[in-house]
Design an enzyme around this catalytic site. Structure first.
Site, mmCIF file in Angstrom:
data_model
loop_
_atom_site.group_PDB
_atom_site.id
_atom_site.type_symbol
_atom_site.label_atom_id
_atom_site.label_comp_id
_atom_site.label_asym_id
_atom_site.label_seq_id
_atom_site.Cartn_x
_atom_site.Cartn_y
_atom_site.Cartn_z
ATOM 1 N N GLY A 103 0.682 -1.249 0.137
ATOM 2 C CA GLY A 103 -0.013 0.032 -0.100
ATOM 3 C C GLY A 103 0.921 1.168 -0.054
ATOM 4 O O GLY A 103 0.183 2.534 -0.250
ATOM 5 N N PRO A 133 9.621 6.003 -3.559
ATOM 6 C CA PRO A 133 10.622 6.387 -4.632
ATOM 7 C C PRO A 133 11.858 5.467 -4.242
ATOM 8 O O PRO A 133 12.454 5.289 -3.309
ATOM 9 C CB PRO A 133 10.862 7.869 -3.973
ATOM 10 C CG PRO A 133 9.837 8.358 -3.546
ATOM 11 C CD PRO A 133 9.263 7.233 -2.631
ATOM 12 N N ALA A 134 12.352 4.929 -5.383
ATOM 13 C CA ALA A 134 13.232 4.025 -5.370
ATOM 14 C C ALA A 134 14.414 4.585 -4.981
ATOM 15 O O ALA A 134 15.318 3.712 -4.411
ATOM 16 C CB ALA A 134 13.310 3.355 -6.814
ATOM 17 N N GLY A 139 16.299 7.312 -2.449
ATOM 18 C CA GLY A 139 16.046 8.300 -1.431
ATOM 19 C C GLY A 139 17.523 8.786 -1.063
ATOM 20 O O GLY A 139 18.514 8.266 -1.628
ATOM 21 N N GLY A 151 19.787 9.413 2.057
ATOM 22 C CA GLY A 151 20.163 9.187 3.311
ATOM 23 C C GLY A 151 20.895 10.148 3.861
ATOM 24 O O GLY A 151 21.757 10.686 3.391
ATOM 25 N N TYR A 171 20.348 8.766 14.424
ATOM 26 C CA TYR A 171 21.468 9.785 13.794
ATOM 27 C C TYR A 171 21.360 11.128 14.442
ATOM 28 O O TYR A 171 22.167 11.913 14.298
ATOM 29 C CB TYR A 171 20.558 9.882 12.309
ATOM 30 C CG TYR A 171 20.667 8.736 11.463
ATOM 31 C CD1 TYR A 171 21.377 7.655 11.762
ATOM 32 C CD2 TYR A 171 19.821 8.952 10.285
ATOM 33 C CE1 TYR A 171 20.823 6.419 11.064
ATOM 34 C CE2 TYR A 171 19.787 7.691 9.355
ATOM 35 C CZ TYR A 171 20.264 6.653 9.581
ATOM 36 O OH TYR A 171 20.256 5.459 8.863
ATOM 37 N N HIS A 179 14.715 -0.353 13.781
ATOM 38 C CA HIS A 179 16.026 -0.128 13.242
ATOM 39 C C HIS A 179 16.774 -1.272 13.032
ATOM 40 O O HIS A 179 17.540 -1.705 12.416
ATOM 41 C CB HIS A 179 16.626 0.955 13.903
ATOM 42 C CG HIS A 179 17.902 1.775 13.017
ATOM 43 N ND1 HIS A 179 18.308 2.911 13.408
ATOM 44 C CD2 HIS A 179 18.502 0.986 11.874
ATOM 45 C CE1 HIS A 179 19.213 3.303 12.218
ATOM 46 N NE2 HIS A 179 19.358 2.312 11.625
#
Length: 276
Positions: free
Chosen positions: A8, A12-13, A15, A17, A47, A105
């Site tokens: 669903g 976007p292939a 990204g 990082g 991060y 994570h």
């Protein structure tokens, strides 16, 4: 831009990082990435830069609904009594409303998987995220987690590049209509990008070695990648991979490299990885 449809979600292939990006550099790079055409932005609690990522999104001026934003809950905070608070802190720090995708994570052997997956599901009902998924799960863990999750798990984010086969995890993701999103998608650069298989393909297509590797990844069904860079010039380069195709010979040679199984990320708390 290729869009991966999984559970669903429309991911976007490629990204951006943001691991290791800090302070104003992070704000500026996120804004520049969006300006360059990125629509998938990846961050994490660990991060420590979610606030800056949110500021970069705000500075870009783009409508929030045009972006796909991912964050991740650190493995020490995935117990039922911690995960919701961590998720809420992530959303508050980004300051852009619900995230599009919230991930565990890393798995935690001290927390029952059913407990952490249940807590992750609850974040949807609390309006903190639109979709949920996992990261660094083995193929067996993917099977177990998908079976016990009420909402679809839309992704498993794992280390993946031409020196590391992940066929078992990829097969598990396909079984459960999940995307497999590659972190460290060009390894650590140097050795991988100097490999003759990759440099020869780069020369043949008039592309950089990094573009060859990213193209190899996104040509695979349900596979995406989140390359990170602190160099503005690299932003457009990493996106400029949709105007050529690898040959079957090149794909086969790149696939063969993965049998070296050179894993770069293997902390003490990592699970017992799949062996092909």
């Amino acid at each position: 831009m290729k869009i991966i449809e999984a559970g669903g979600a429309r991911i976007p292939a490629i990204g951006f990082g943001t691991f290791t990006l800090e302070g104003q550099t992070c704000v500026d790079m996120v804004a520049k990435a969006i300006d360059a055409g990125y629509r998938h932005i990846d961050t994490a609690r660990m991060y420590g830069n979610e606030k800056e990522v949110g500021a970069g999104i705000a500075a870009s001026g783009i409508a929030r609904e045009e972006l796909f934003v991912t964050s991740k809950i650190w493995w020490t905070d995935i117990a039922e009594d911690k995960l919701m608070d961590s998720a809420r802190a992530a959303v508050d720090a980004i300051g852009q409303g619900p995230v599009d995708l919230l991930l565990i994570h890393w798995p935690n052997t001290d927390v029952p998987l059913e407990e952490s997956i249940g807590a992750l599901n609850a974040t949807i009902g609390e309006g903190l995220t639109r979709h949920i998924g996992v990261a660094n799960f083995t193929s067996a863990m993917v099977d177990e987690a998908a079976a016990m999750s009420s909402a679809p798990l839309v992704c498993n984010q794992v280390e993946y590049h031409p020196y590391l086969s992940q066929e078992n995890i990829l097969a598990a993701c396909r079984r459960h209509d999940m995307a497999m999103i590659a972190y460290s998608p060009i390894g650590k650069g140097g050795e991988l990008l100097a490999d003759p298989v990759i440099t020869e393909a780069a020369k043949a297509h008039g592309k950089s070695p990094a573009q060859i590797v990213l193209r190899w990844e996104v040509e695979q069904d349900i596979v995406g990648a989140i390359p990170r860079t602190s160099t503005p010039e690299r932003l457009s380069e990493n996106l400029d991979i949709f105007d050529f195709e690898l040959t079957e010979t090149e794909r086969t040679a790149l696939n063969q490299l993965t049998l070296q199984r050179k894993r770069l990320i293997d902390p003490s708390f990592a699970p017992h990885w799949d062996r092909a």
